[in-house]
Design an enzyme around this catalytic site. Structure first.
Site, mmCIF file in Angstrom:
data_model
loop_
_atom_site.group_PDB
_atom_site.id
_atom_site.type_symbol
_atom_site.label_atom_id
_atom_site.label_comp_id
_atom_site.label_asym_id
_atom_site.label_seq_id
_atom_site.Cartn_x
_atom_site.Cartn_y
_atom_site.Cartn_z
ATOM 1 N N HIS A 1 0.872 -1.184 -0.203
ATOM 2 C CA HIS A 1 -0.027 -0.339 -0.379
ATOM 3 C C HIS A 1 0.949 1.203 -0.306
ATOM 4 O O HIS A 1 -0.125 2.530 -0.294
ATOM 5 C CB HIS A 1 -0.946 -0.286 0.907
HETATM 6 N N1 UDP Z 1 -3.181 -4.708 9.402
HETATM 7 C C1 UDP Z 1 -4.428 -5.790 9.488
HETATM 8 N N2 UDP Z 1 -4.914 -5.830 8.401
HETATM 9 C C2 UDP Z 1 -4.630 -6.349 6.657
HETATM 10 C C3 UDP Z 1 -3.570 -5.345 7.413
HETATM 11 C C4 UDP Z 1 -2.869 -5.036 7.875
HETATM 12 O O1 UDP Z 1 -5.309 -5.201 10.316
HETATM 13 O O2 UDP Z 1 -5.272 -6.417 5.676
HETATM 14 C C5 UDP Z 1 -2.716 -4.391 9.786
HETATM 15 C C6 UDP Z 1 -1.035 -5.690 10.781
HETATM 16 O O3 UDP Z 1 -1.053 -6.391 11.243
HETATM 17 C C7 UDP Z 1 -0.016 -4.357 11.054
HETATM 18 C C8 UDP Z 1 -0.780 -2.662 10.610
HETATM 19 O O4 UDP Z 1 -1.933 -4.000 10.047
HETATM 20 O O5 UDP Z 1 0.027 -4.232 12.721
HETATM 21 C C9 UDP Z 1 0.108 -2.168 9.394
HETATM 22 O O6 UDP Z 1 -0.638 -1.568 9.496
HETATM 23 P P1 UDP Z 1 -0.461 -0.802 7.537
HETATM 24 O O7 UDP Z 1 0.452 -1.893 6.779
HETATM 25 O O8 UDP Z 1 -1.621 -0.198 7.003
HETATM 26 O O9 UDP Z 1 0.131 0.744 7.794
HETATM 27 P P2 UDP Z 1 2.453 0.962 8.448
HETATM 28 O O10 UDP Z 1 2.832 -0.353 9.575
HETATM 29 O O11 UDP Z 1 2.393 0.357 6.704
HETATM 30 O O12 UDP Z 1 2.169 2.254 8.702
#
Ligand code: UDP
Length: 358
Positions: A207
């Site tokens: 994403h």
């Molecule tokens: N996550 C979730 N469902 C999904 C994809 C990700 O619960 O379908 C959780 C994942 O386990 C992690 C968090 O969302 O704890 C990560 O968020 P994201 O990837 O949106 O953002 P980033 O960490 O890159 O800022």
């Protein structure tokens, strides 16, 4: 002490779950939290499901601000958060991570001379083209408490001349992982629903703007996943932004061999992570969760803020080239068991509250 917490995006709800629980445990000592949701993520499966599943109190305020350009979104949030701060007059504003909601909250509070506490301070990708990098640097600069998840984050702040208010508390995501890992294994039925055998499937997420906003990168990633899916099931919980752009770019045919799902509730995601053979991701949180659960990770980025996962052999940075992704998958070896825990002891939330109330 009255805290006003600003959240807006999925990873912030997850981090807030740990800290909010620690705040509630101090309620008898006069600790009070007011939650503000900016509305940045608003789909049921990107927002409400986390409040329900992780027992996060309902926000007192929901600004319903999402979409638009970065400047427009941040500007609207800045104005609206300021109004709430004037009304609530908290002793401290608490923000997480690196989204537009983080920056808008921090800036609004700093201008009203309300001290800011930044959880996940000091992370750097050293890539100023990432919107998150701009948000992190500016938020750190106006924060009074800089709660760092790793010693690398502390070193980054020191290198920028910041030492006052900086403390190494560990990663609240590690607190969360310890709290929910067993519950996810016991309660989630996702493996049987998707019919994927433990240890014999790939989990992927994508994403980050650098991948989704670039048709070449996104198509190379999806093409590589589609080729892997010919022999090994690939589960891809699709972020709404990626979903939209895959269709806008005319790449939907590349999804046909994959097990594409809606964004998953947290316990399902954690259950899949723990059972995957390997995780492909450009997410910050997912890279770390792979490490917490000791599942090899192949990161679809050119750099990472979570350098320890790479140094300890559990994460490879491959970027978004088709050949590089397949080569990393083909050459996958089980890393050495890592005994060190670079992200603390699982008590980051308690340490944060202790320091705020000192
Ligand atoms: N996550 C979730 N469902 C999904 C994809 C990700 O619960 O379908 C959780 C994942 O386990 C992690 C968090 O969302 O704890 C990560 O968020 P994201 O990837 O949106 O953002 P980033 O960490 O890159 O800022």
């Amino acid at each position: 002490m009255k805290l006003l917490t600003v959240v807006g995006a999925r990873p912030q709800f997850i981090k807030a779950a740990a800290v909010s629980r620690a705040i509630r445990a101090q309620a008898h000592l006069g600790m009070q939290e007011v939650l503000l949701h900016t509305g940045q993520h608003y789909d049921e499966n990107m927002s409400q499901v986390f409040f329900d599943e992780l027992d996060i109190p309902q926000p007192k305020y929901n600004l319903a601000i999402s979409g638009g350009t970065h400047g427009a979104m941040t500007g609207r949030m800045l104005e609206a958060v300021e109004q709430v701060l004037l009304q609530e007059r908290p002793d401290c504003l608490l923000v997480y991570g690196d989204t537009n909601s983080t920056l808008a909250g921090a800036l609004a509070a700093a201008k009203l001379h309300i001290p800011v506490a930044h959880v996940e301070a000091g992370l750097r990708s050293f890539n100023m083209r990432m919107p998150e990098e701009v948000n992190r640097i500016l938020t750190d600069r106006v924060s009074s408490w800089l709660f760092c998840p790793s010693s690398a984050a502390v070193a980054n702040l020191h290198a920028e001349g910041m030492s006052q208010g900086v403390s190494l508390v560990g990663d609240v995501m590690y607190d969360v992982a310890l709290y929910y890992r067993e519950r996810a294994r016991q309660q989630s039925t996702v493996l049987s629903r998707l019919n994927v055998p433990p240890g014999q499937f790939v989990l992927a997420t994508c994403h980050r703007a650098e991948n989704t906003d670039d048709r070449m990168r996104l198509s190379a990633i999806l093409k590589a996943l589609a080729e892997i899916a010919v022999h090994t099931p690939v589960v891809l919980p699709l972020h709404p932004r990626t979903h939209k752009l895959v269709h806008d770019y005319g790449l939907a045919a590349l999804l046909t061999g994959l097990q594409v799902t809606e964004p998953l509730p947290f316990l399902d995601m954690v259950a899949l992570e723990q059972a995957a053979q390997v995780i492909f991701t450009d997410s910050g949180g997912v890279q770390k969760e792979a490490f917490f659960y000791r599942v090899p990770c192949i990161t679809l980025r050119d750099e990472t803020e979570w350098v320890e996962t790479v140094e300890l052999g559990w994460n490879q940075l491959v970027g978004a080239q088709h050949e590089a992704i397949l080569a990393a998958y083909g050459g996958l070896k089980q890393p050495e068991p890592a005994v060190v825990q670079p992200y603390g002891a699982g008590d980051a939330a308690q340490q944060i509250i202790r320091q705020l109330t000192r």
